[in-house]
Design a protein around this motif. Structure first.
Motif, mmCIF file in Angstrom:
data_model
loop_
_atom_site.group_PDB
_atom_site.id
_atom_site.type_symbol
_atom_site.label_atom_id
_atom_site.label_comp_id
_atom_site.label_asym_id
_atom_site.label_seq_id
_atom_site.Cartn_x
_atom_site.Cartn_y
_atom_site.Cartn_z
ATOM 1 N N ARG A 894 1.119 -1.101 -0.223
ATOM 2 C CA ARG A 894 0.005 0.051 -0.094
ATOM 3 C C ARG A 894 0.817 1.271 0.151
ATOM 4 N NH1 ARG A 894 -5.250 -0.526 0.385
ATOM 5 N NH2 ARG A 894 -6.078 -2.638 0.995
ATOM 6 N N ALA A 895 1.891 1.252 0.788
ATOM 7 C CA ALA A 895 2.765 2.556 0.966
ATOM 8 C C ALA A 895 3.415 2.902 -0.409
ATOM 9 C CB ALA A 895 3.791 2.281 1.978
ATOM 10 N N LEU A 896 3.810 1.453 -1.083
ATOM 11 C CA LEU A 896 4.676 1.765 -2.515
ATOM 12 C C LEU A 896 3.573 2.288 -3.485
ATOM 13 C CD1 LEU A 896 6.866 1.195 -4.344
ATOM 14 C CD2 LEU A 896 5.793 -1.023 -4.743
ATOM 15 N N HIS A 897 2.349 1.641 -3.561
ATOM 16 C CA HIS A 897 1.444 2.078 -4.682
ATOM 17 C C HIS A 897 1.047 3.534 -4.586
ATOM 18 C CE1 HIS A 897 0.945 -2.060 -6.972
ATOM 19 N NE2 HIS A 897 1.683 -1.917 -5.906
ATOM 20 N N LYS A 898 0.680 3.810 -3.115
ATOM 21 C CA LYS A 898 0.441 5.163 -2.880
ATOM 22 C C LYS A 898 1.461 6.190 -3.543
ATOM 23 C CE LYS A 898 -2.460 4.688 1.216
ATOM 24 N NZ LYS A 898 -2.454 4.768 2.742
ATOM 25 N N LEU A 899 2.690 5.834 -3.021
ATOM 26 C CA LEU A 899 3.619 6.600 -3.607
ATOM 27 C C LEU A 899 3.717 6.847 -5.099
ATOM 28 C CD1 LEU A 899 6.525 8.010 -2.628
ATOM 29 C CD2 LEU A 899 7.592 6.003 -3.359
ATOM 30 N N ILE A 900 3.618 5.590 -5.595
ATOM 31 C CA ILE A 900 3.885 5.813 -7.200
ATOM 32 C C ILE A 900 2.731 6.521 -7.658
ATOM 33 C CG2 ILE A 900 3.543 4.134 -9.421
ATOM 34 C CD1 ILE A 900 4.597 1.845 -7.919
ATOM 35 N N GLN A 901 1.631 6.412 -7.332
ATOM 36 C CA GLN A 901 0.429 7.246 -7.843
ATOM 37 C C GLN A 901 0.712 8.867 -7.704
ATOM 38 O OE1 GLN A 901 -3.404 6.921 -5.809
ATOM 39 N NE2 GLN A 901 -4.392 7.557 -7.775
ATOM 40 N N LYS A 902 0.997 9.027 -6.286
ATOM 41 C CA LYS A 902 1.403 10.427 -6.050
ATOM 42 C C LYS A 902 2.605 10.963 -6.681
ATOM 43 C CE LYS A 902 1.102 14.146 -3.106
ATOM 44 N NZ LYS A 902 0.123 15.225 -3.536
ATOM 45 N N VAL A 903 3.482 10.329 -6.821
ATOM 46 C CA VAL A 903 4.744 10.971 -7.590
ATOM 47 C C VAL A 903 4.463 11.359 -9.145
ATOM 48 C CG1 VAL A 903 7.111 10.623 -8.321
ATOM 49 C CG2 VAL A 903 6.368 10.259 -5.678
ATOM 50 N N GLY A 904 3.959 10.247 -9.529
ATOM 51 C CA GLY A 904 3.565 10.268 -11.056
ATOM 52 C C GLY A 904 2.475 11.589 -11.226
ATOM 53 N N GLU A 905 1.418 11.693 -10.340
ATOM 54 C CA GLU A 905 0.455 12.633 -10.589
ATOM 55 C C GLU A 905 1.192 14.133 -10.339
ATOM 56 O OE1 GLU A 905 -3.519 10.227 -9.428
ATOM 57 O OE2 GLU A 905 -2.915 11.864 -7.869
ATOM 58 N N ASP A 906 2.003 14.071 -9.313
ATOM 59 C CA ASP A 906 2.775 15.416 -9.289
ATOM 60 C C ASP A 906 3.690 15.840 -9.933
ATOM 61 O OD1 ASP A 906 1.200 15.868 -6.925
ATOM 62 O OD2 ASP A 906 2.906 15.253 -5.317
ATOM 63 N N ILE A 907 4.378 15.016 -10.641
ATOM 64 C CA ILE A 907 5.468 15.138 -11.815
ATOM 65 C C ILE A 907 4.493 15.773 -13.029
ATOM 66 C CG2 ILE A 907 7.004 14.344 -13.496
ATOM 67 C CD1 ILE A 907 7.986 12.335 -11.344
ATOM 68 N N GLU A 908 3.247 15.133 -13.271
ATOM 69 C CA GLU A 908 2.595 15.722 -14.399
ATOM 70 C C GLU A 908 2.403 16.909 -14.206
ATOM 71 O OE1 GLU A 908 2.079 13.966 -17.162
ATOM 72 O OE2 GLU A 908 2.128 11.899 -16.798
ATOM 73 N N GLN A 909 2.117 17.473 -12.941
ATOM 74 C CA GLN A 909 1.514 18.827 -12.566
ATOM 75 C C GLN A 909 2.592 19.741 -12.235
ATOM 76 O OE1 GLN A 909 -2.140 18.747 -10.251
ATOM 77 N NE2 GLN A 909 -1.620 16.573 -10.222
ATOM 78 N N LEU A 910 3.838 19.251 -12.165
ATOM 79 C CA LEU A 910 5.019 19.909 -11.753
ATOM 80 C C LEU A 910 5.036 20.298 -10.441
ATOM 81 C CD1 LEU A 910 5.895 22.225 -15.060
ATOM 82 C CD2 LEU A 910 7.363 20.383 -14.095
ATOM 83 N N LYS A 911 4.271 19.523 -9.545
ATOM 84 C CA LYS A 911 4.241 19.768 -8.001
ATOM 85 C C LYS A 911 5.375 18.913 -7.532
ATOM 86 C CE LYS A 911 -0.079 20.085 -6.479
ATOM 87 N NZ LYS A 911 -1.504 19.754 -6.474
ATOM 88 N N LEU A 912 6.532 19.277 -7.742
ATOM 89 C CA LEU A 912 7.757 18.573 -7.330
ATOM 90 C C LEU A 912 7.665 18.283 -5.928
ATOM 91 C CD1 LEU A 912 9.836 19.284 -10.488
ATOM 92 C CD2 LEU A 912 8.376 17.187 -10.137
ATOM 93 N N ASN A 913 7.536 19.662 -5.102
ATOM 94 C CA ASN A 913 7.658 19.799 -3.795
ATOM 95 C C ASN A 913 6.898 18.781 -3.167
ATOM 96 O OD1 ASN A 913 5.570 21.233 -4.512
ATOM 97 N ND2 ASN A 913 5.375 22.512 -2.819
ATOM 98 N N THR A 914 5.687 18.532 -3.391
ATOM 99 C CA THR A 914 4.823 17.428 -2.723
ATOM 100 C C THR A 914 4.997 16.073 -3.194
ATOM 101 O OG1 THR A 914 3.066 17.886 -4.269
ATOM 102 C CG2 THR A 914 2.860 19.016 -2.285
ATOM 103 N N ALA A 915 5.608 15.915 -4.235
ATOM 104 C CA ALA A 915 5.973 14.567 -4.729
ATOM 105 C C ALA A 915 7.338 14.237 -3.711
ATOM 106 C CB ALA A 915 6.457 14.753 -5.999
ATOM 107 N N ILE A 916 8.213 15.129 -3.427
ATOM 108 C CA ILE A 916 9.274 14.744 -2.583
ATOM 109 C C ILE A 916 8.692 14.694 -1.031
ATOM 110 C CG2 ILE A 916 11.273 15.671 -1.610
ATOM 111 C CD1 ILE A 916 11.743 17.028 -4.267
ATOM 112 N N ALA A 917 7.941 15.320 -0.724
ATOM 113 C CA ALA A 917 7.147 15.069 0.489
ATOM 114 C C ALA A 917 6.760 13.693 0.713
ATOM 115 C CB ALA A 917 6.068 16.164 0.858
#
Length: 1043
Positions: A894-917
């Motif tokens: 669960r931790a991994l899949h949440k991460l993959i989803q969040k990081v992918g979505e954030d990169i697409e929107q250039l929200k890189l600060n929250t991706a790193i969070a």
RNA sequence: GGGCGAGUGGCGGAAUGGCAGACGCUGGGGACUUAAAAUCCCCUCCGGUGAAAACUGGGUGCGGGUUCAAUUCCCGCCUCGCCCACCA
């Protein structure tokens, strides 16, 4: 970081060693090589992604921490897109021509070719340290003759083209468009066919039979070439420029400060007309505006471009000069040529009349005087003998001030009466003509009708010179009220006078008003309320219409027209049939414009602020113009195979300063390259142009050259262009919101019209990164000092080192003088590139300005170390013993899949600060675990790879993978695993949080409500109350409303 | 003067109608250690009650409004930043 005793932990995270190793690997393996479609290894089934940074200007100062902010972001996206299966073009180059490079060379007394080369090497070395995934094989500098050969070629195409405003065509989306650039030979062919004519001023028209026009074949060779020159997209014109004799060059408006001095050296700058190269960007205004709409650009940037283009609609109106015209029974008669019929000739050909542009033709009745710019060509011919002296003096002073200087003087209006009069064409009255520098020659026709009742500037001028003011638009009640409020200090006087005026008309209200006045406090509100109630506000409006001057302001808003001539009782000698009274501003505009059009006195008109692009500089370090000037004044284009026309190597490249300020002329450095300068061709002598192109030229098309940088025959292979263009994501600073982005769009459209590129717009999506600022300190007097002068006492307690005076911390621009500039080299040397990258991305949203704080950097370094330790044992340097090959449990998944989803979505929107969070979150979960599943850790490594590529490659490699992870597919997530089975829902009672309950994630609203009401705390809080309503937001909260 | 944007703990920031302060920094406490560093764990918006768990009030620049609910939407004001600036 701490000085770790070496050798104690063989497996520690040695960022510099790792980064050096992988940078070398990537280069040796050409890992980021972008493949063009023509290449045999091209996989054309992959979608393309062209991601571009605004290339840097290689200044002597080197890269600062602001540059990499955008570069890190694009690199993360580029790496992510590669993993998503895109064929990614991610290039970098150098914008190397231009004034700063030349100025640096002048200061250091080293040739710009040498300093530029050195600076580029420094930049390249610095950029490589960050591990950016550029395809370095595509790098170039705009100052390379192999590059500027095509800059010159493109200029030649503009010289060789004209803008056919009437040409209709269908664009790729099937919309019909009008106007496009065409090769000038097509114009010549049409001219020779005889369908076209030219007027005596050599303007061309499609109708060769129109009165006063000549057939092409009746023109002399010289006339023909002059007529063609007037059509070219690149043309020579005499224009007023900012001439700085001390620097020996013309300067752009941006290079002149508010006091009319040069930004560098603060030397005086003069306005003077000079023959310069111009590019006809104004032809493209409509297309630059309409094509902007569908682009995925930040709205503020689009707005800035629109404002810069400055479109307005209004009307042109003709004001006949009183000395030359009379009105006889409603018809205008020219005294000398009585046969002239204004309704039969175009506006611009009407003699002895002043043409003005206005956005408010509805106010023309209120035009009580006219103003023309001091440079206006009519000044000389209309000025009367008794005013000549004053006028000449005024014109001379105005000429010595730059336009910027003039426009900055907002306080006091100046001007001189010319002695001449013109007729207001709608009232038939004679109105005086003034000159004043608040009217600019460069906009509209350089002349205005002044309507002091409806324009603040005209109002001020009319007050100062005691010219009549007529209000022709009824102000709104709100405006009248506002005016009374705005005049607080003069309130009693104003209200008193207004009342007096009203009382003369309506004495029956006198008693009430006296009562109102006696209550001196709150007079305005009460009086106004009373007045509104029994219709006295309209009386104030009428008062305004009769005595606009008294109200100390013009009403510039829209309203209902009033005071059309018939209202003042005098017979209108010219326009008895037209009255606008009562019409709304919108309606009045239409009515009066149609009326003027019928009379031959006006027409509707669109106007733009955008002017043609002044394209030459009297500088050395730029692209030479690919033209030859003959001794007879004829200009010819160099042929394509003669390009590039290389800059001559000159030891003395400095501009020539001149002592004689007023009358000197620029002597461009190229004028001293005697051998280079003169060319003999077919026995005739020619010389090269002494000017060079401005530094914007090279950046207008560099994104096309990246597609095919080695091509010596074409600027870019057209198949490759079709494949890669347009740029999918363009990232850079907002400082280029207007000039570069507008110039590049224009340039691209010319290439598009001529068939050299496949689409009309170069940059589909634009993103502006914010600026990185520094900390500074302000003392009690407002002085700003840098951090080195300040000592920190406590948490938020800073004092000056030398005096102990307390100062407050502020955010300021990074500058040498404040000594708060951070050098990225030092940060990388200490923490490594991966840390630098994620620090800058983690600072905050990419688009905002934010201060650099070195104190925060170790936190990101620690993240890298913690990721390292998830895989590697620091004690042994081997893989961590906690790693296991077992199938992972659900919590880990669960931790991994949440991460993959969040990081992918954030990169697409250039929200890189929250991706790193999110990465922090994941690492926080994994760190304490004594069992780490490879099936979780490996996808995690891929997920962080775009952010910390060196670290990720090293770990990937240690986990047993032999190849770079650059092209590993981006891990997939299972939506089922990204949602928790149970969610915590807040329960509010009357909007206040009273409890939290844990319920199944898929609980419906009914079940949620039941669970909430069954919670003991909720029950306790609800004791004795009745539940009136329950609002359930699924999965988020419950709000219980009690009655 | 006009336009645009922003204002949230000690700091950078998160949440864009739905549990304000995610995450990081700083600060504090603890574990490990002879010790320090490093590491790991816990606490850290402000106030009140309480030994503690907990309970409770306030709080997203200021003042209003809409809403069951506002950092988020609307109106007015203040401050800062950027852009344009006599564009008729």
């Amino acid at each position: 970081m701490s000085q770790e005793p070496s050798g104690i932990k063989p497996g520690r995270y040695d960022c510099r060693a790792i980064e050096t190793r992988w940078q070398k690997y990537w280069e040796e393996n050409q890992s980021f090589r972008a493949i063009n479609p023509s290449d045999s290894s091209a996989d054309t089934s992959r979608p393309k992604f062209y991601i571009l940074d605004m290339f840097p200007y290689p200044s002597g100062a080197g890269l600062h921490v602001g540059h990499p902010l955008g570069y890190c972001a694009t690199d993360i996206v580029a790496r992510y897109k590669r993993m998503r299966g895109f064929n990614v073009l991610h290039p970098m180059g150098f914008d190397a021509f231009g004034l700063p490079a030349e100025q640096y060379a002048v200061e250091t007394n080293v040739h710009p070719a040498i300093t530029t080369q050195k600076n580029i090497e420094m930049y390249r070395r610095q950029l490589r340290m960050f591990g950016f995934s550029y395809d370095w094989k595509r790098e170039f500098a705009t100052s390379d003759p192999k590059y500027y050969k095509f800059t010159q070629w493109m200029f030649a195409r503009m010289y060789d083209s004209w803008y056919d405003a009437d040409c209709s065509w269908i664009d790729r989306d099937g919309r019909s468009q009008s106007g496009r650039a065409r090769p000038i030979r097509e114009l010549v062919a049409e001219l020779e066919s005889g369908r076209w004519g030219a007027d005596p001023s050599l303007a061309l028209v499609r109708d060769s039979h129109a009165m006063g026009f000549r057939r092409w074949n009746t023109l002399t060779d010289k006339e023909r070439s002059a007529a063609l020159d007037r059509q070219r997209l690149a043309f020579l014109d005499e224009v007023p420029v900012n001439w700085c004799p001390a620097l020996g060059t013309v300067l752009s408006n941006e290079e002149v400060d508010n006091e009319g001095r040069s930004e560098r050296g603060r030397h005086p700058v003069y306005r003077r007309p000079l023959k310069q190269w111009m590019l006809r960007i104004t032809c493209y205004t409509e297309r630059l505006l309409s094509d902007l709409e569908p682009l995925d650009w930040p709205e503020p940037i689009k707005l800035m471009q629109r404002n810069w283009i400055g479109k307005s609609t209004g009307a042109e109106i003709l004001f006949p000069l009183a000395d030359h015209w009379t009105i006889e029974s409603g018809t205008w008669k020219h005294k000398k040529s009585p046969t002239i019929d204004l309704t039969k000739i175009p506006l611009e050909r009407a003699p002895d009349a002043i043409r003005v542009y206005t956005t408010r033709p509805d106010t023309v009745f209120g035009a009580t005087y006219m103003v023309i710019a001091p440079e206006h060509p009519l000044v000389e011919s209309i000025v009367t003998s008794d005013q000549r002296g004053a006028i000449q003096q005024y014109v001379t002073t105005a000429r010595h001030r730059t336009e910027l200087d003039r426009t900055n003087e907002t306080k006091e209006k100046t001007g001189v009466f010319t002695g001449a009069y013109a007729f207001n064409p709608t009232t038939g009255r004679r109105i005086p003509i003034w000159i004043a520098d608040y009217v600019l020659m460069g906009y509209g026709s350089g002349a205005i009708m002044a309507v002091p009742g409806s324009d603040t500037r005209d109002f001020e001028f009319a007050c100062k010179f005691d010219l009549p003011i007529v209000a022709v638009v009824k102000p709104s009640e709100d405006w009248i009220k506002e005016r009374l409020h705005g005049l607080t200090d003069r309130m009693d006087e104003v209200v008193q006078k207004a009342f007096d005026a009203i009382m003369r008309e309506v004495p029956e209200h006198q008693a009430e008003l006296q009562i109102a006045q006696e209550r001196s406090s709150g007079l305005q509100e009460k009086t106004l309320t009373a007045m509104r109630k029994d219709h006295r506000l309209p009386k104030l409006i009428e008062h305004y219409l009769r005595h606009p001057k008294f109200w100390k302001a013009a009403f510039i808003g829209e309203g209902h027209a009033a005071n059309s001539p018939e209202m003042d009782g005098k017979k209108n000698l010219h326009a008895p049939s037209i009255s606008l009274n009562g019409l709304t501003t919108m309606q009045a505009k239409v009515v009066i414009t149609e009326w003027l059009e019928r009379q031959g006195l006006g027409r509707s008109k669109r106007q733009y602020k955008l002017r043609d692009w002044l394209f030459s500089r009297q500088r050395y370090w730029g692209e030479p113009f690919p033209v030859l000037h003959g001794e007879d004044g004829q200009t010819i284009l160099m042929s394509d195979d003669e390009l590039p026309l290389e800059l001559p190597t000159m030891a003395d490249f400095k501009p020539t300063p001149s002592a004689d300020e007023a009358h000197s002329l620029p002597e461009p450095p190229l004028g001293r390259a005697k051998e280079w300068l003169t060319v003999t061709r077919n026995g005739r002598k020619y010389h090269h142009d002494l000017n060079t192109m401005p530094n914007w030229a090279g950046s207008c098309w560099y994104y096309l050259r990246f597609i095919d940088p080695e091509n010596a025959k074409q600027f870019c292979d057209s198949e490759a262009e079709k494949y890669w263009m347009p740029v999918d994501l363009y990232v850079g600073g907002a400082e280029h919101a207007v000039l570069h982005l507008l110039y590049a769009r224009f340039w691209h459209k010319v290439l598009f019209d001529l068939g050299y590129v496949s689409g009309p717009e170069p940059f589909m999506k634009l993103f502006n990164q914010g600026k990185i600022q520094g900390f500074a300190f302000r003392d009690s007097r407002g002085n700003v000092v840098g951090p080195d002068a300040v000592e920190q006492r406590g948490e938020d307690d800073f004092v000056l080192k030398n005096s102990g005076e307390p100062v407050t911390r502020i955010v300021a621009k990074m500058s040498k003088s404040l000594k708060n500039v951070v050098n990225p080299d030092e940060i990388i040397a200490e923490y490594g590139a991966d840390t630098f990258r994620i620090y800058e991305m983690y600072m905050g949203p990419l688009e905002t300005d934010k201060p650099w704080n070195t104190r925060d950097v170790p936190g990101l370094f620690k993240l890298c170390q913690r990721i390292w330790r998830l895989v590697v044992s620091e004690q042994t340097g081997e893989l961590s013993p906690a790693l296991c090959n077992d199938p992972p449990d659900e919590e880990n998944l669960r931790a991994l899949h949440k991460l993959i989803q969040k990081v992918g979505e954030d990169i697409e929107q250039l929200k890189l600060n929250t991706a790193i969070a999110a990465i922090f979150d994941f690492v926080n979960i994994m760190t304490p675990k004594d069992r780490r599943f490879r099936a979780v850790i490996e996808p995690f490594i891929l997920t962080v790879a775009p952010f910390t590529p060196h670290l990720a490659e090293e770990l990937w490699n240690r986990l047993g993978h032999k190849k770079t992870l650059t092209y590993e597919p981006w891990p997939k997530f299972d939506p089922k695993l990204t949602r928790d089975e149970q969610v915590e829902v807040g329960v509010q009672i009357g909007g206040k949080l009273r409890a939290r309950i844990l319920i199944p994630a898929d609980a419906d609203e009914k079940a949620t409500e039941t669970a909430a009401l069954a919670d003991p705390k909720v029950m306790e809080a609800l004791a004795g109350k009745t539940v009136r309503k329950v609002i359930v937001v699924k999965g988020r909260l419950v709000n219980i409303i009690t009655g």
